[in-house]
Design a protein around this motif. Structure first.
Motif, short mmCIF file in Angstrom:
data_model
loop_
_atom_site.label_atom_id
_atom_site.label_comp_id
_atom_site.label_asym_id
_atom_site.label_seq_id
_atom_site.Cartn_x
_atom_site.Cartn_y
_atom_site.Cartn_z
N UNK A 106 0.84 11.50 2.99
CA UNK A 106 2.25 11.75 3.26
C UNK A 106 2.92 10.59 3.98
N UNK A 107 2.23 9.94 4.91
CA UNK A 107 2.86 8.82 5.62
C UNK A 107 3.13 7.66 4.66
N UNK A 108 2.12 7.31 3.85
CA UNK A 108 2.32 6.24 2.87
C UNK A 108 3.35 6.63 1.82
N UNK A 118 0.81 -1.22 0.00
CA UNK A 118 0.00 0.00 0.00
C UNK A 118 0.84 1.28 0.00
N UNK A 119 1.93 1.38 0.78
CA UNK A 119 2.73 2.61 0.73
C UNK A 119 3.32 2.89 -0.65
N UNK A 120 3.82 1.85 -1.32
CA UNK A 120 4.40 2.05 -2.65
C UNK A 120 3.32 2.48 -3.64
N UNK A 121 2.14 1.89 -3.53
CA UNK A 121 1.04 2.25 -4.44
C UNK A 121 0.61 3.70 -4.19
N UNK A 153 10.85 4.95 0.92
CA UNK A 153 11.88 4.24 1.69
C UNK A 153 11.80 2.73 1.50
N UNK A 154 10.78 2.25 0.77
CA UNK A 154 10.62 0.80 0.59
C UNK A 154 11.83 0.25 -0.14
#
Length: 271
Positions: A257-259, A187-190, A265-266
């Motif tokens: 912003x958090x994702x 989810x963060x990368x998406x 950083x992934x």
């Protein structure tokens, strides 16, 4: 130590001023009269012509209509590009098929091709399909993003194959594995990819200028360019349109912003 802290505070305050100052001037100039925009010293307090400039902007370009056009184009382009990037990245990362590495290298090679080189071929394709001056003519060329496919492929490669194989053994199909396991984990990368694509779709100017012919279909950047005349330019309206154009992107970044930071950083840590 105290002097060092004071110096660091002053440096941070100066950097903050350099970053925020232009945006503050933009917002304040959008509320001024045309003759006060470039006055010296600059007026850094709100003027009294915000509603007049907003009304003039609505009469000049149809602000509500071009905002809807931009939101539709950027939204459809973001949704489509994320779907294509996830599916293609998943295929490149987890499927072993003939020519996989060759196709991936060819895909990455398109990153070095300037966008302007592709304008005429894409225009011919859209014209042959009868899509000029429509939403699809602006949205379709942005659905396949080599950077997005590369980003998703790199992120999905870090997922253990054993996790996916366990879901397949339990009877889950590929789409279910993608929906239940791959998407939640990444989810963060998406989110980072969606923000990048939305920013590009929202701010794109050259291709919509070529593909759209009627003012009713103009996006906000194209409509803003029409405010600059040969002899006169209403700068408060141009600055107001620019300030309005920055609001959706800033709001989306604050929400994600958090994702977004996690997505950037992934893969940066060593397994």
């Amino acid at each position: 130590m105290k002097a060092r802290g004071t110096l660091l505070t002053l440096l941070l305050a100066g950097a903050f001023g350099l970053c925020v100052g232009p945006f503050w001037w933009l917002a304040m100039a959008a509320t001024q009269h045309d003759r006060d925009v470039f006055s010296w010293p600059p007026k850094l307090l709100p003027g009294g012509r915000l509603m007049e400039n907003l009304q003039g902007l609505q009469e000049s370009i149809g602000l509500d209509r071009v905002l809807v056009n931009s939101l539709v184009v950027a939204g459809l382009q973001t949704a489509g590009a994320v779907v294509v990037s996830v599916l293609a990245g998943y295929a490149f990362a987890k499927f072993d098929f003939r020519g996989r590495n060759l196709f991936f290298v060819l895909l990455l090679s398109t990153l070095v091709i300037p966008d302007t080189v592709m304008l005429i071929p894409i225009f011919r394709m859209m014209m042959d399909m009868g899509l000029i001056d429509t939403y699809p003519s602006v949205v379709l060329p942005g659905l396949v993003t080599p950077f997005g496919i590369f980003l998703m492929r790199q992120a999905l490669r870090s997922m253990p194959d054993e996790l996916l194989d366990a879901a397949r053994v339990d009877g889950a199909g590929e789409l279910r594995v993608l929906w239940r396991i791959v998407l939640p984990v990444n989810r963060p990368v998406i989110a980072a990819l969606a923000l990048f694509v939305f920013l590009g779709g929202w701010n794109q100017f050259v291709w919509p200028l070529i593909a759209l012919r009627s003012p009713e279909m103009y996006t906000l950047p194209v409509a803003t360019a029409t405010l600059q005349g040969l002899s006169t330019t209403n700068y408060p309206q141009v600055l107001l349109a620019s300030a309005i154009a920055a609001i959706p992107v800033m709001a989306l970044f604050l929400v994600l912003q958090r994702q977004f930071i996690s997505g950037l950083l992934a893969g940066s840590t060593k397994e």
